[in-house]
Design a protein around this motif. Structure first.
Motif, mmCIF file in Angstrom:
data_model
loop_
_atom_site.group_PDB
_atom_site.id
_atom_site.type_symbol
_atom_site.label_atom_id
_atom_site.label_comp_id
_atom_site.label_asym_id
_atom_site.label_seq_id
_atom_site.Cartn_x
_atom_site.Cartn_y
_atom_site.Cartn_z
ATOM 1 N N SER A 340 23.629 26.747 -52.210
ATOM 2 C CA SER A 340 25.033 27.071 -51.992
ATOM 3 C C SER A 340 25.172 28.552 -51.644
ATOM 4 C CB SER A 340 25.841 26.750 -53.253
ATOM 5 O OG SER A 340 27.168 27.179 -53.129
ATOM 6 N N PRO A 342 27.886 31.476 -51.416
ATOM 7 C CA PRO A 342 29.265 31.748 -51.826
ATOM 8 C C PRO A 342 29.976 32.688 -50.866
ATOM 9 C CG PRO A 342 27.782 33.122 -53.069
ATOM 10 C CD PRO A 342 26.913 32.241 -52.209
ATOM 11 N N THR A 372 30.627 28.492 -48.853
ATOM 12 C CA THR A 372 31.831 27.987 -49.524
ATOM 13 C C THR A 372 33.041 28.854 -49.225
ATOM 14 O OG1 THR A 372 31.257 29.232 -51.519
ATOM 15 C CG2 THR A 372 30.486 26.953 -51.381
ATOM 16 N N ASN A 394 34.716 28.320 -43.087
ATOM 17 C CA ASN A 394 33.479 28.711 -43.783
ATOM 18 C C ASN A 394 32.540 29.344 -42.761
ATOM 19 O OD1 ASN A 394 33.909 27.194 -46.553
ATOM 20 N ND2 ASN A 394 34.376 25.707 -44.943
#
Length: 466
Positions: A340, A342, A372, A394
């Motif tokens: 992921s 951020p 994200t 994003n």
């Protein structure tokens, strides 16, 4: 009936005649001296395999190999106490070891020199009590290839200290090493400052987890200037200290086999994690977590030429926690599963940002990853491994003079990428693609600092008839 009673009678007679075989002694130090001198001990002989040894208020020196059952070093008698191991001596404790600071103004020291080694097969337990507040020193000191092997786990509990107490509680230097089999818990409940310092050429190896907690108004410090390896998780938790937790991961090797979790439970309880020495590398196999509900509380700083290798996700549970990187520092996502990414500044967060300079993707999962939110970059984006999917909400946004390097059929941006400002005096290649097709796109040099481009590749067939 007679024959059945004979073994019981023999056992009773045997134990009555030879009580020393089944009864272990508690042997006390009665003066300063060498371990191997009989005058040092209350028994008139030096301790043996089945003995519990108590050194209370005396200074004892060991320079040969020996084994005891249990060992306690303390100052409850109202005098300073120490145990020093040197000249390649091995002291093995088959049970638990206790080092206790219990009285005011009296030092307690455990020292290892010249290959001296303490092997504890039970729990290694170090406790500085609140009654020893008056600036007394409570220290584990290793140098010159000294070793502590805590084979049953290790607990260091620091309750209090006066304002003039300056010693690091755990000090390693000169090729010394602490090896913990199991977990290392380092708890600071109040006072001035509790510290672990891994100095030049020294090592701290934990074959388990490191749990460092600050519960009172003091400072807790973990300083690594050489080698620190934690096979499990590493947790720093501040639940009571306004002076905060300061962790300097500045050594040539600092590896965490699980996650690194930074936790602050209330406003004004800071945690600062810093890589301040040029060339320092921190490798985290799991997630890097920022757990706090407040701004300006958890801060990560990467200094000149430092590297953070992250195998898991960078997680800010509620959007707080900041990262500041030197222009030469780098953050590498090198996981073997999708990671992921951020956003650098979540909505509603006014101060805590991820100031990313050099971001490297070396992910080997073969599966796409997605930010994200918007990810702003200040210097360079390197694509060595991993396909990153983006969309209008994003995006990767490259600031003025930011470059892109790498790029291949297994490392590109699948979706839009935005470029703001100049191209640093040269042309710029956007490493983009779509649906398995890698299609790099080059633009010529841009000198206008106000320029704004968004580039995307779509692998669609041409319209019918054209």
């Amino acid at each position: 009936m007679i024959h059945k009673g004979i073994p019981t009678l023999i056992t009773i007679l045997f134990c009555s005649i030879f009580p020393f075989i089944v009864q272990a002694d508690i042997i006390y130090a009665t003066q300063d001296g060498n371990w191997g001198e009989t005058d040092t001990w209350s028994s008139g002989s030096y301790p043996g395999l089945e003995d519990t040894v108590v050194i209370d208020g005396y200074h004892v020196y060991l320079n040969y190999d020996t084994t005891v059952k249990r060992l306690e070093l303390n100052n409850s008698a109202g005098r300073s106490a120490s145990l020093s191991l040197y000249l390649a001596s091995d002291l093995t404790v088959t049970g638990d070891f206790y080092m206790l600071g219990e009285t005011d103004g009296n030092d307690v020291k455990l020292a290892f020199f010249n290959y001296g080694t303490l092997i504890v097969q039970g729990l290694s337990n170090f406790q500085r009590q609140s009654s020893s507040i008056d600036n007394s020193i409570f220290t584990i000191y290793l140098r010159d290839v000294g070793q502590l092997k805590a084979e049953g786990g290790m607990l260091y509990e620091y309750h209090d200290a006066g304002t003039l107490e300056e010693e690091d509680e755990i000090q390693l230097s000169g090729f010394s090493k602490i090896t913990v089999t199991g977990d290392l818990r380092f708890l600071c409940h109040g006072g001035k400052r509790a510290s672990i310092r891994v100095g030049s050429n020294a090592s701290l190896i934990v074959n388990g987890s490191l749990d460092a907690q600050l519960t009172g108004d003091a400072q807790l410090r973990v300083i690594n200037n050489n080698r620190m390896e934690i096979s499990g998780n590493t947790l720093f938790t501040n639940s009571g200290g306004s002076s905060g937790i300061y962790a300097q991961m500045a050594g040539t090797s600092c590896k965490i086999g699980g996650k690194l979790s930074l936790n602050s439970t209330n406003v004004g309880l800071p945690i600062d994690l810093e890589q301040a020495v040029s060339g320092a590398q921190l490798e985290v196999a799991g997630d890097l977590e920022f757990n706090t509900d407040w701004e300006n509380t958890i801060n990560l700083s990467l200094g000149e030429m430092t590297t953070l290798l992250l195998g898991g996700n960078l997680v800010r549970t509620v959007g707080f926690g900041s990262m500041i990187m030197d222009r030469t520092a780098s953050l590498t996502f090198n996981g073997s599963v999708p990671q992921s990414i951020p956003e650098t500044r979540p909505s509603g967060n006014t101060t805590d940002s991820l100031h990313l300079t050099n971001l490297i993707f070396a992910n080997t999962s073969g599966s796409p990853m997605m930010p994200t939110g918007h990810v702003y970059l200040d210097r360079n984006l390197e694509l060595s491994g991993g396909i990153i999917q983006t969309d209008a909400d994003n995006l990767f946004i490259l600031k003025d003079s930011v470059g892109i390097s790498g790029g291949s059929s297994t490392a590109y941006i699948d979706g839009p990428i935005r470029k703001i400002g100049r191209t640093n005096g040269d042309s710029l290649v956007f490493h983009i693609g779509n649906q398995g097709f890698y299609a790099p796109f080059e633009i010529s040099r841009i000198s206008n600092p106000n320029s704004d481009y968004t580039v995307q590749y779509l692998s669609c067939p041409p319209p019918i008839g054209t």
